[in-house]
Design a protein around this motif. Structure first.
Motif, PDB file in Angstrom:
ATOM      1  N   THR A 160       5.854 -14.291  -4.326  1.00 47.22           N
ATOM      2  CA  THR A 160       6.707 -13.349  -4.642  1.00 47.22           C
ATOM      3  C   THR A 160       5.471 -12.729  -4.500  1.00 47.22           C
ATOM      4  OG1 THR A 160       8.480 -14.394  -5.710  1.00 47.22           O
ATOM      5  CG2 THR A 160       7.569 -11.321  -6.312  1.00 47.22           C
ATOM      6  N   ILE A 161       4.172 -13.139  -5.292  1.00 45.42           N
ATOM      7  CA  ILE A 161       2.703 -12.046  -5.566  1.00 45.42           C
ATOM      8  C   ILE A 161       2.903 -11.393  -3.820  1.00 45.42           C
ATOM      9  CG2 ILE A 161       0.434 -11.985  -4.907  1.00 45.42           C
ATOM     10  CD1 ILE A 161       0.574 -14.411  -7.502  1.00 45.42           C
ATOM     11  N   MET A 162       2.647 -12.032  -2.768  1.00 43.56           N
ATOM     12  CA  MET A 162       2.568 -11.322  -1.035  1.00 43.56           C
ATOM     13  C   MET A 162       3.694 -10.408  -1.411  1.00 43.56           C
ATOM     14  SD  MET A 162       3.184 -13.188   2.273  1.00 43.56           S
ATOM     15  CE  MET A 162       4.244 -13.825   2.517  1.00 43.56           C
ATOM     16  N   ARG A 163       4.978 -10.975  -1.657  1.00 41.65           N
ATOM     17  CA  ARG A 163       6.073  -9.803  -0.982  1.00 41.65           C
ATOM     18  C   ARG A 163       5.351  -8.305  -1.978  1.00 41.65           C
ATOM     19  NH1 ARG A 163       8.988  -9.497   2.528  1.00 41.65           N
ATOM     20  NH2 ARG A 163      10.981  -8.777   1.254  1.00 41.65           N
ATOM     21  N   ARG A 164       5.506  -8.733  -3.539  1.00 39.88           N
ATOM     22  CA  ARG A 164       4.885  -7.196  -3.830  1.00 39.88           C
ATOM     23  C   ARG A 164       3.747  -6.496  -3.302  1.00 39.88           C
ATOM     24  NH1 ARG A 164       6.737  -7.734 -10.217  1.00 39.88           N
ATOM     25  NH2 ARG A 164       3.513  -7.666 -10.806  1.00 39.88           N
ATOM     26  N   TYR A 165       2.444  -7.611  -2.932  1.00 41.47           N
ATOM     27  CA  TYR A 165       1.710  -6.581  -2.417  1.00 41.47           C
ATOM     28  C   TYR A 165       2.090  -5.821  -1.055  1.00 41.47           C
ATOM     29  CZ  TYR A 165      -1.531  -7.281  -5.705  1.00 41.47           C
ATOM     30  OH  TYR A 165      -2.332  -7.928  -7.026  1.00 41.47           O
ATOM     31  N   MET A 166       3.002  -6.605  -0.011  1.00 42.05           N
ATOM     32  CA  MET A 166       3.713  -6.271   0.827  1.00 42.05           C
ATOM     33  C   MET A 166       4.192  -4.538   0.153  1.00 42.05           C
ATOM     34  SD  MET A 166       5.124  -8.824   3.024  1.00 42.05           S
ATOM     35  CE  MET A 166       3.780  -9.879   4.194  1.00 42.05           C
ATOM     36  N   MET A 167       4.892  -4.911  -0.549  1.00 39.31           N
ATOM     37  CA  MET A 167       5.882  -3.674  -1.241  1.00 39.31           C
ATOM     38  C   MET A 167       4.821  -2.080  -1.489  1.00 39.31           C
ATOM     39  SD  MET A 167       9.091  -4.557  -1.086  1.00 39.31           S
ATOM     40  CE  MET A 167      10.485  -4.131  -1.905  1.00 39.31           C
ATOM     41  N   LYS A 168       3.735  -2.697  -1.982  1.00 40.10           N
ATOM     42  CA  LYS A 168       2.943  -2.185  -2.793  1.00 40.10           C
ATOM     43  C   LYS A 168       2.535  -0.504  -1.592  1.00 40.10           C
ATOM     44  CE  LYS A 168       1.475  -3.816  -7.087  1.00 40.10           C
ATOM     45  NZ  LYS A 168       0.364  -4.450  -7.600  1.00 40.10           N
ATOM     46  N   ILE A 169       2.442  -1.669  -0.429  1.00 41.89           N
ATOM     47  CA  ILE A 169       1.517  -1.071   1.104  1.00 41.89           C
ATOM     48  C   ILE A 169       2.901  -0.478   1.551  1.00 41.89           C
ATOM     49  CG2 ILE A 169       0.356  -1.188   3.118  1.00 41.89           C
ATOM     50  CD1 ILE A 169      -1.184  -4.070   1.904  1.00 41.89           C
ATOM     51  N   ALA A 170       3.938  -0.725   1.849  1.00 41.84           N
ATOM     52  CA  ALA A 170       4.751  -0.374   2.321  1.00 41.84           C
ATOM     53  C   ALA A 170       5.503   1.262   1.621  1.00 41.84           C
ATOM     54  CB  ALA A 170       5.847  -1.328   2.377  1.00 41.84           C
ATOM     55  N   GLU A 171       5.578   0.543   0.678  1.00 42.47           N
ATOM     56  CA  GLU A 171       5.813   2.494  -0.333  1.00 42.47           C
ATOM     57  C   GLU A 171       4.555   3.275   0.249  1.00 42.47           C
ATOM     58  OE1 GLU A 171       8.006   3.080  -4.469  1.00 42.47           O
ATOM     59  OE2 GLU A 171       5.953   2.066  -5.036  1.00 42.47           O
ATOM     60  N   HIS A 172       3.349   2.754   0.323  1.00 40.66           N
ATOM     61  CA  HIS A 172       2.165   3.417   0.599  1.00 40.66           C
ATOM     62  C   HIS A 172       2.471   5.055   0.862  1.00 40.66           C
ATOM     63  CE1 HIS A 172      -2.110   5.288   0.701  1.00 40.66           C
ATOM     64  NE2 HIS A 172      -1.597   5.257   2.401  1.00 40.66           N
ATOM     65  N   VAL A 198       7.470  -3.471  -8.850  1.00 39.43           N
ATOM     66  CA  VAL A 198       6.659  -3.063  -9.030  1.00 39.43           C
ATOM     67  C   VAL A 198       6.289  -1.471  -7.790  1.00 39.43           C
ATOM     68  CG1 VAL A 198       4.952  -4.912  -7.691  1.00 39.43           C
ATOM     69  CG2 VAL A 198       5.995  -4.067  -6.333  1.00 39.43           C
ATOM     70  N   CYS A 199       7.958  -1.016  -7.921  1.00 37.71           N
ATOM     71  CA  CYS A 199       7.709  -0.211  -7.045  1.00 37.71           C
ATOM     72  C   CYS A 199       8.342   1.152  -7.684  1.00 37.71           C
ATOM     73  CB  CYS A 199       9.284  -0.238  -6.164  1.00 37.71           C
ATOM     74  SG  CYS A 199       9.171  -2.000  -4.335  1.00 37.71           S
ATOM     75  N   HIS A 200       8.216   2.122  -6.984  1.00 34.12           N
ATOM     76  CA  HIS A 200       8.558   3.723  -7.780  1.00 34.12           C
ATOM     77  C   HIS A 200      10.044   4.541  -7.336  1.00 34.12           C
ATOM     78  CE1 HIS A 200       5.981   5.065  -5.173  1.00 34.12           C
ATOM     79  NE2 HIS A 200       6.138   6.686  -5.075  1.00 34.12           N
ATOM     80  N   MET A 201      10.215   3.747  -5.690  1.00 34.35           N
ATOM     81  CA  MET A 201      11.192   3.893  -5.242  1.00 34.35           C
ATOM     82  C   MET A 201      12.558   3.222  -4.882  1.00 34.35           C
ATOM     83  SD  MET A 201       9.479   4.916  -1.415  1.00 34.35           S
ATOM     84  CE  MET A 201       8.862   6.277  -2.147  1.00 34.35           C
ATOM     85  N   PRO A 202      13.370   3.858  -4.808  1.00 33.66           N
ATOM     86  CA  PRO A 202      14.686   2.751  -4.633  1.00 33.66           C
ATOM     87  C   PRO A 202      14.823   1.443  -3.383  1.00 33.66           C
ATOM     88  CG  PRO A 202      15.799   4.908  -4.187  1.00 33.66           C
ATOM     89  CD  PRO A 202      13.944   5.099  -4.083  1.00 33.66           C
ATOM     90  N   VAL A 203      15.356   0.609  -3.249  1.00 36.35           N
ATOM     91  CA  VAL A 203      14.485   0.152  -2.224  1.00 36.35           C
ATOM     92  C   VAL A 203      16.528  -0.395  -1.648  1.00 36.35           C
ATOM     93  CG1 VAL A 203      14.323  -2.546  -1.851  1.00 36.35           C
ATOM     94  CG2 VAL A 203      12.823  -1.512  -3.227  1.00 36.35           C
ATOM     95  N   TYR A 204      16.383  -0.183  -0.645  1.00 30.23           N
ATOM     96  CA  TYR A 204      17.543  -0.308   0.006  1.00 30.23           C
ATOM     97  C   TYR A 204      17.740  -1.859   0.876  1.00 30.23           C
ATOM     98  CZ  TYR A 204      18.125   4.583  -1.239  1.00 30.23           C
ATOM     99  OH  TYR A 204      18.343   5.794  -2.315  1.00 30.23           O
ATOM    100  N   ARG A 205      19.280  -2.286   0.463  1.00 35.36           N
ATOM    101  CA  ARG A 205      18.834  -4.032   0.891  1.00 35.36           C
ATOM    102  C   ARG A 205      20.265  -3.856   1.483  1.00 35.36           C
ATOM    103  NH1 ARG A 205      15.692  -5.096  -3.889  1.00 35.36           N
ATOM    104  NH2 ARG A 205      13.656  -5.907  -3.760  1.00 35.36           N
TER     105      ARG A 205
END
Length: 393
Positions: free
Chosen positions: A263-275, A308-315
């Protein structure tokens, strides 16, 4: 023989006073997509219908294929338009239509008349009966079947009389650009291209972020993702693809954090994608995750990722079985590309036995081991990101 296509839509019709916004978006998207088709086209709207009119020679098959990928369209009808010259002329036009379109006249049919002009001297039921009688006289081998006809002869009484008997299915959904923009986390797998397609179908413009890990992943793996983006772009329009060099971050995680905490790897992916989503004025992130499909997609893992996300995640695939996802990937022609044997960074560094129920507090504690390097690594990854503008293939 067809110079006009009648374009039908569904959900747009229930948008009330905002309906014109969706109609205009649909017309704009049709014009944009037809720019790549051989021929000259005019697109216009009229009383709950959109018409695509051709001028001169054009590629019929390519035109239909292009229209069948445009979200918002539910039906594509090759149509004949006739001036109202009286009922006898109408019957002649219908008989001529059948004669040209159907070589074998041994079929059952039904006449389905609609009057957009209520001042027409006959009711819809009267038109149905009278035209049906004329068809039976002209083609004795035909038969009427009002419940399950093989051929539906549609007659719409509008400023011009519309005659058509074929309706080619469209993809449905809502016109692109009517629901904002979102950032897709795109990999080389089966799921994420399908997720992008499904969100775009609801009118969302999509950008994408792909995490590349050279030299552990090859240039061919990167090209595979670009090829997938091209296939999705046939439906979604141009995609702005961010290619992030994720190698150093992954190596740092692999060196300093427990290997089973995927999950750590996924969290950093989400942070960069959110940037990049923030930079591109996106309203949310899109992933191809489905509950329980892999260790990083359990409810607990998804909760840890979301944190780690401040915006919605759509799945959009969240409750779908793998076979259902594969069916859609075949439909949009991404499956064969997705299964090419070029691994991405998500598969290279996966532990043999990853934690399936991660504890967020424990994950955060593990992430503290990265404090001395992660900010600089994140900045470098963002600053060195390659941007590719991907158009449909």
């Amino acid at each position: 023989m067809y110079k006009t296509f009648l374009i039908k839509y569904a959900e747009i019709a229930i948008k009330g006073k905002n309906r014109y916004i969706f109609e205009d978006a649909l017309v704009k998207n049709i014009k944009y997509q037809l720019c790549n088709v051989d021929g000259s086209f005019e697109v216009r709207k009229e009383s709950g219908r959109v018409y695509v009119e051709t001028d001169g020679d054009y590629d019929y098959d390519e035109t239909v294929a292009t229209l069948s990928r445009i979200f918002g369209i539910v039906g594509i009808c090759p149509v004949e338009l006739h001036e109202d010259e009286g009922f006898d002329k109408l019957c002649e036009a219908v008989i001529e239509h059948i004669n040209h379109v159907y070589k074998d006249k041994s079929f059952t049919f039904k006449v389905n008349a609609r009057r957009a002009r209520k001042n027409y001297p006959m009711t819809s039921m009267e038109i149905n009966a009278a035209v049906g009688e004329k068809v039976l006289e002209a083609f004795p081998e035909t038969r009427v079947d009002v419940h399950n006809p093989q051929v539906m002869i549609n007659i719409e009484i509008r400023p011009m009389i519309n005659i058509y008997s074929e309706e080619i299915p469209g993809p449905g959904g809502m016109p692109l650009g009517t629901a904002g923009k979102a950032m897709l986390l795109l990999s080389g797998g089966i799921d994420s291209p399908v997720a992008g397609y499904m969100i775009a179908k609801r009118g969302v413009v999509i950008n994408a972020t792909y995490f590349h890990a050279p030299p552990y992943t090859s240039e061919r793996a990167k090209q595979k993702v670009v090829d997938l983006a091209k296939k999705v772009a046939r439906y979604s329009g141009r995609i702005k693809l961010h290619v992030v060099n994720f190698t150093d971050i992954q190596l740092a995680i692999y060196e300093k954090c427990p290997h089973d905490e995927l999950t750590i790897m996924r969290r950093y992916m989400m942070k960069i994608a959110e940037h990049f989503a923030d930079e591109d004025k996106c309203l949310g992130l899109i992933t191809g995750e489905s509950i329980g499909q892999v260790a990083s997609q359990t409810m607990q893992s998804l909760a840890a990722t979301n944190e780690v996300c401040h915006m919605p995640v759509y799945r959009p695939l969240i409750a779908m079985d793998k076979n259902d996802i594969i069916d859609i990937s075949n439909k949009i022609d991404t499956y064969e590309t997705s299964i090419l044997p070029y691994e991405d960074c998500c598969t290279i560094f996966v532990a043999k036995h990853p934690v399936t129920k991660p504890n967020i507090n424990r994950i955060k504690k593990s992430e503290e081991r990265l404090n001395d390097v992660i900010d600089e690594l994140m900045k470098t990854a963002i600053d060195t990101t390659e941007v590719i503008m991907v158009d449909a293939e």
